[in-house]
Design an enzyme around this catalytic site. Structure first.
Site: not given
Length: 948
Positions: A600, A680, A853
């Site tokens: 990632d 996060k 991504d």
């Protein structure tokens, strides 16, 4: 089974060799109880235990050699067989077995693929007849009288009534009446009649039964919006319109010559009949059409309506089974319909400028463009003549996959042992299913359980269907920003970890035994999937080496139970065992690897913003700086937590205006262990222009009110973490403030993009930007007007529907959506450029999949992929200086839509008759800097963690 000092090595070619007991047992989990060794030159002695000899060992993928330590475990073959049958997670869903029958009984070719697509899209696979003999001769039929005889009998009995009603409906629209309707200003009824007359009763009944069975699948969900009357109406209306298109298209096509038919597609018919198509594509029309037909389910006592409170001040009318139907349904839920879109058994049709690709039926009875447009945008995305979008979609769609049968077998045999939190035991019945009245919290809990069970059954059921298919394909298309999405439902690489773990590339990557780099990436992936992605790469490699015995003997569950991503780690263990066994085969110098290993990007949205603004300070925290495998990868979230705590301490010392409650909150947050997981999701959304309110709610998502408390919230994953409501506000606003103060260039960029959106909104023009891939994004969100309609014959209830007003921009949406859409489009452009490099890099097998991504390739290709990603970023942001190009695109659009000379390039002021004061356009040089930036793109080449 008698235990002794001699144990068996069991190979994928069912060949065995002698080994002493300290070597461990090697066996195939898919055939753990079959031990059938009837091959030449293989000797077995079962009287005193296993004794075996073999001349050679040949490795093929789906039957690897797997070590098992008999010093810790003993195996009784018959007991293992019996135990595993009892704990099987194997999908026993009847509808999947029928589709499996269809595939197994036909050749793998385009004809079979077309038949599958027609079965799924037109719901022609259903039979409710009690004449089993006739149905058994046709493998394409799902006999619902076998699945649920009482339900099938009800549907069989109601069919004649439905046929009679539909025939009468069609008679209600004679030609003279249609002509009269056409003259009216509101032509909805005319077009409803047009569609109903253009369909056969069987086609309409198929649509009705499909949606009825969809409602009945896991009908015990209490808050399922997909069963709302509006969603069902839209879905049914869309299906009926598609069937109508196909029928009309075929009528015209059949009149053409054979040569003309070859190049005449559904898209051609739609272009020739664009006036009708424009009306039939209207949301209100499809809703009214679908509602008119779905009302028949109530008229025939199949479904009933119920008003359900979804949330505070949010109610929805949903379809529910009638009492008659409820009596014949299992309480724990059953799947009654197959997914409409599943992987393909042949290579997808390529998209061209003239013909839609993907599924073979695309441009025949379905019509899906390469770019899927967003309904609330007025203007469509444009693809320039020179573009890379077609290659992107066609290349990704052409990559072959196969089922990781070893993972599937392991899950089916040991799911209840090692995946108790990840999988739902098929035998488990949720206690809330037996409770008559549920609280809102209990409804949410039950719905979550049933949704997870439905997802699990679909994934495992589809995996069983494709188990023996040597190669299948996952077609993709793009959204209006160029982001790639998988078209099949459930079983695809953008689905859950369970689905991803079940996918292998169908063609191997060749990894040479002495390829230290490729082997290292395989080990790094193993450590990351276990949950060690915050360690250095070398530490992850060392961890794999240190835990080699338990990786070899993964069936003991010691590591799987501790792994963060259990399914992906299981897939790694199986692949790594294959590699170890390959080392023993001295006849070949390479290892064929089929496993996609994922890596990632770090906070990808922030990465693009840092590269756009050339913010070197920010890039250093996002793994865009020089690093080695000995370094620990940067963790942006942990970094922000540290900065946030420092900010709170400074505020307590210097800010004299803090209230006592604020001081209490600051001290509580300083003394509390703020773990990265808490912040996060909130931080991730900042590059996408999230509001403070939404940011705070994202942080609050992981918490719930403490029992018997109205002020304390506990963190679900760690109940010792307790916060008050004010703490969430302090967290959200404080983190944003730290981010803006710490990274000045990021702050300037965000202000620039916000001002660009505001200027375009004031000028009432769309925001248009061109990507280097040849995609032109035209952001044009429009307001939605509320329309109240009364769709029911048997009720005075009215629906409030939102319809697009194509004359007025949604100003707030235009402003807030620009930055996230830009970032997503840059993410998509990077991927497109990367894949263009990747597929041109060499002539060998190209295996890759992407989840925006996240990138997955075989281990032997990871080093190449990372190098190409670095080149992609350099090309996009250094060589092409994209921010300047974006600025130029916006200015050109302003000049082309306003009066000549309205834009003063020196003062950046826009003047016009429609606004009294000049509008100031933001200066991009304030972001980039008049003085050359110290951002060094060469440092990117030295980053070891641009993907991690």
């Amino acid at each position: 089974m008698k235990k002794n000092n001699t144990i068996l090595y069991y190979g994928c070619a069912a060949q065995a060799r002698y080994a002493s007991s300290n070597h461990g047992l090697l066996y195939s989990p898919s055939q753990a109880h079959l031990f059938n060794f009837s091959l030449a030159r293989t000797y077995l002695n079962f009287s005193n235990g296993f004794r075996a000899f073999s001349t050679s060992l040949h490795l093929s993928y789906n039957q690897p050699l797997i070590t098992y330590d008999l010093q810790d475990h003993t195996i009784d073959i018959e007991e293992m067989k019996k135990e595993n049958l009892e704990k099987s997670f194997k999908s026993n869903t009847y509808i999947f077995k029928c589709l499996l029958n269809t595939i197994n009984n036909k050749p793998i070719n385009e004809k079979t693929q077309m038949e599958i697509e027609e079965l799924l899209n037109k719901f022609t696979y259903a039979s409710f007849s009690k004449k089993l003999e006739a149905n058994q001769k046709n493998p394409e039929i799902i006999d619902y009288s076998l699945l649920n005889p009482k339900l099938a009998a009800i549907l069989t009995d109601v069919r004649p009534t439905l046929i009679s009603i539909i025939n009468n409906l069609q008679k209600d629209y004679p030609d003279y009446f249609m002509a009269k309707l056409f003259k009216k200003s509101d032509k909805n009824e005319y077009y409803i009649g047009l569609v109903i007359k253009g369909l056969t009763p069987e086609e309409i009944i198929n649509s009705i039964f499909f949606h009825v069975l969809k409602v009945l699948s896991f009908h015990t969900k209490k808050l399922d919006k997909s069963n709302s009357t509006s969603d069902i109406a839209f879905g049914m209306g869309k299906v009926l319109v598609e069937n109508f298109y196909y029928n009309e298209f075929i009528k015209i096509k059949n009149k053409l010559s054979k040569e003309e038919q070859k190049c005449y597609y559904l898209s051609n018919w739609k272009k020739d009949n664009k006036d009708i198509v424009e009306k039939l594509e209207d949301n209100i029309f499809q809703f009214l059409l679908g509602q008119k037909i779905s009302n028949l389910t109530k008229d025939t006592d199949l479904l009933d309506m119920e008003t359900v409170t979804m949330a505070y001040r949010e109610k929805s009318i949903v379809w529910k089974p009638t009492k008659k139907i409820l009596k014949v349904l299992p309480e724990d839920g059953t799947l009654f319909v197959l997914p409409k879109k599943i992987p393909m058994i042949v290579k997808p049709k390529p998209y061209t400028t003239r013909v839609n690709g993907g599924y073979l039926s695309n441009d025949l009875y379905i019509n899906e463009n390469i770019v899927k447009e967003k309904w609330n945008l007025r203007d469509n995305t444009q693809i320039l003549h020179f573009n890379q979008i077609f290659d992107l979609v066609n290349n990704l769609s052409s990559i072959g996959y196969k089922i990781n049968t070893d993972v599937l077998d392991f899950i089916e045999l040991y799911g209840s042992d090692y995946f108790k939190n990840e999988l739902i035991d098929p035998r488990y019945s949720h206690p809330l299913l037996k409770k008559s009245k549920l609280t809102k919290k209990e409804k949410m809990e039950l719905d979550s359980f049933l949704a997870k069970k439905e997802l699990q059954e679909n994934i495992l059921g589809l995996a069983e269907i494709f188990r023996n298919i040597p190669e299948f394909f996952i077609p993709v298309n793009a959204d209006f920003r160029g982001r790639v999405y998988c078209t099949p439902e459930y079983l695809n690489y953008q689905s859950t970890d369970l689905a991803k773990s079940l996918l292998l590339f169908s063609k191997p990557g060749r990894m040479y035994k002495k390829d230290y780099i490729a082997l290292s990436y395989l080990k790094i992936y193993g450590g990351s999937s276990f949950g060690l992605d915050k360690l250095s790469a070398n530490d992850r490699i060392k961890w794999v080496d240190k835990n080699l015995n338990n990786i070899k003997n993964y069936r003991n569950g010691k590591l799987i139970k501790e792994a963060k991503n259990k399914f992906l780690f299981l897939a790694f263990c199986i692949e790594y065992n294959r590699y170890l066994n390959c080392l023993d085969n001295h006849d070949v110098s390479w290892f064929d690897t089929y496993l996609p290993i994922q890596m990632d990007a770090t906070c990808n949205g922030f990465q693009h913003l840092s590269l756009l603004s050339l913010d070197s300070n920010l890039s250093k925290e996002l793994n865009l700086s020089e690093s080695t495998w000995d370094d620990v990868p940067k963790d942006f979230y942990t970094f922000l937590v540290v900065c946030f705590i420092d900010y709170l301490k400074t505020e307590l010392l210097e800010n004299k205006n803090l209230t006592p409650k604020e001081s209490e909150s600051y001290n509580r947050l300083i003394n509390m262990k703020i773990i990265r997981e808490i912040i996060k999701k909130g931080i991730m959304t900042i590059p996408y222009n999230v509001s403070n309110f939404s940011l705070i709610n994202y942080i609050r998502e992981g918490f719930e009110l403490e029992d018997n408390s109205l002020e304390w919230y506990i963190y679900k994953n760690e109940p010792s973490i307790r916060l008050k409501s004010l703490d969430f506000t302090v967290l959200g606003k404080g983190l944003r403030k730290v981010l803006h103060e710490k990274f000045h260039k990021l702050d300037l960029l965000l202000k620039y993009l916000d001002q660009v959106a505001r200027v375009c909104t004031l000028l009432e023009i769309p925001i248009i930007w061109t990507l280097p891939t040849g995609l032109v994004v035209r952001q044009s969100y429009m307001i939605r007007d509320e329309v109240r309609i009364k769709p029911f014959n048997h009720s005075n209830k009215k629906f409030s529907m939102k319809v697009l007003n194509k004359t007025q921009f949604n100003n707030s949406k235009q402003i807030t959506a620009f930055m996230p859409n830009l970032v997503h489009s840059l993410d998509a452009a990077s991927l497109t450029l990367l894949l263009d490099f990747y597929f041109k890099e060499s002539i060998d097998v190209k295996n890759i999949y992407t989840i925006h991504d996240c990138f997955a390739v075989p281990a032997n290709k990871m080093e190449c992929l990372i190098s190409l990603l670095k080149l992609t970023y350099i090309k996009l942001y250094s060589d092409d200086k994209y921010l300047l190009k974006l600025d130029d695109d916006i200015r050109k659009n302003i000049r082309s839509t306003q009066n000549k000379g309205c834009f003063n390039e020196e003062t950046l002021e826009i003047t016009g008759d429609s606004f009294p004061d000049p509008i100031k356009f933001p200066d991009v040089q304030k972001v980039i800097g008049i003085v050359p930036s110290d951002f060094d793109f060469n440092v990117l080449k030295k980053s070891s963690y641009i993907l991690n």
